[in-house]
Design a protein around this motif. Sequence first.
Motif, PDB file in Angstrom:
ATOM      1  N   SER A  82       0.837  -1.193   0.000  1.00 49.73           N
ATOM      2  CA  SER A  82       0.000   0.000   0.000  1.00 49.73           C
ATOM      3  C   SER A  82       0.874   1.246   0.000  1.00 49.73           C
ATOM      4  O   SER A  82       2.064   1.189   0.311  1.00 49.73           O
ATOM      5  CB  SER A  82      -0.937   0.007   1.208  1.00 49.73           C
ATOM      6  OG  SER A  82      -0.204   0.105   2.399  1.00 49.73           O
ATOM      7  N   ILE A  83       0.257   2.342  -0.370  1.00 48.69           N
ATOM      8  CA  ILE A  83       0.875   3.657  -0.282  1.00 48.69           C
ATOM      9  C   ILE A  83      -0.066   4.519   0.545  1.00 48.69           C
ATOM     10  O   ILE A  83      -1.246   4.656   0.211  1.00 48.69           O
ATOM     11  CB  ILE A  83       1.082   4.296  -1.666  1.00 48.69           C
ATOM     12  CG1 ILE A  83       2.105   3.522  -2.476  1.00 48.69           C
ATOM     13  CG2 ILE A  83       1.506   5.751  -1.522  1.00 48.69           C
ATOM     14  CD1 ILE A  83       2.318   4.054  -3.879  1.00 48.69           C
ATOM     15  N   ALA A  84       0.463   5.093   1.615  1.00 49.99           N
ATOM     16  CA  ALA A  84      -0.306   6.020   2.450  1.00 49.99           C
ATOM     17  C   ALA A  84       0.220   7.420   2.183  1.00 49.99           C
ATOM     18  O   ALA A  84       1.392   7.712   2.418  1.00 49.99           O
ATOM     19  CB  ALA A  84      -0.155   5.652   3.925  1.00 49.99           C
ATOM     20  N   LEU A  85      -0.641   8.281   1.669  1.00 46.69           N
ATOM     21  CA  LEU A  85      -0.196   9.607   1.257  1.00 46.69           C
ATOM     22  C   LEU A  85      -0.035  10.590   2.410  1.00 46.69           C
ATOM     23  O   LEU A  85       0.335  11.730   2.189  1.00 46.69           O
ATOM     24  CB  LEU A  85      -1.129  10.159   0.185  1.00 46.69           C
ATOM     25  CG  LEU A  85      -1.156   9.346  -1.109  1.00 46.69           C
ATOM     26  CD1 LEU A  85      -2.037  10.020  -2.142  1.00 46.69           C
ATOM     27  CD2 LEU A  85       0.235   9.121  -1.668  1.00 46.69           C
ATOM     28  N   ASP A  86      -0.279  10.146   3.650  1.00 41.56           N
ATOM     29  CA  ASP A  86       0.036  11.012   4.780  1.00 41.56           C
ATOM     30  C   ASP A  86       1.542  11.016   5.039  1.00 41.56           C
ATOM     31  O   ASP A  86       2.067  11.933   5.663  1.00 41.56           O
ATOM     32  CB  ASP A  86      -0.732  10.609   6.033  1.00 41.56           C
ATOM     33  CG  ASP A  86      -0.410   9.212   6.519  1.00 41.56           C
ATOM     34  OD1 ASP A  86       0.003   8.371   5.706  1.00 41.56           O
ATOM     35  OD2 ASP A  86      -0.586   8.956   7.729  1.00 41.56           O
ATOM     36  N   THR A  87       2.259  10.019   4.529  1.00 42.96           N
ATOM     37  CA  THR A  87       3.713   9.956   4.693  1.00 42.96           C
ATOM     38  C   THR A  87       4.459  10.154   3.385  1.00 42.96           C
ATOM     39  O   THR A  87       5.683  10.197   3.380  1.00 42.96           O
ATOM     40  CB  THR A  87       4.137   8.603   5.315  1.00 42.96           C
ATOM     41  OG1 THR A  87       3.699   7.548   4.467  1.00 42.96           O
ATOM     42  CG2 THR A  87       3.550   8.429   6.706  1.00 42.96           C
TER      43      THR A  87
END
Length: 134
Positions: A82-87
């Motif tokens: 996954s990619i979390a765009l908060d980081t």
Amino acid sequence: MALVIAVSSCATGGEDNWNSTAVGDDKSIGALDLRSVLLVTGDEGAAARILGTFENNTDQPIDLTISDDDEETRLTVPGQGSIALDTRETLLRTSGDAPGARTTLVATTADGSVDLLVPVVDGTLDPYRPYLPD
């Protein structure tokens, strides 16, 4: 005769706090789940940061393009990852709409595309203040 009154109440715990913030749009394209996608910006026409999480349910990486009316950004979501765009800061040059509105982003992979109707938020809500673009 008995009288029964049903009362519904809400707790003031984390669930309510979560619901008090803007929650983004959720969609899927094939095996890619797009979760809680939204934009954070200071003003209409200003730079906007995309927030959300993209989850790949296959073993192969998935190339994802997110676009609005005048630009696009590309990401690769790793297989079973996954990619979390908060980081991971992912920006659009312009938000397209003012905070408080909803705007359309298009997410595209090799399996097709979906329209995301995402909220546009600003730093008024504390959870989004750290994500305002410079």
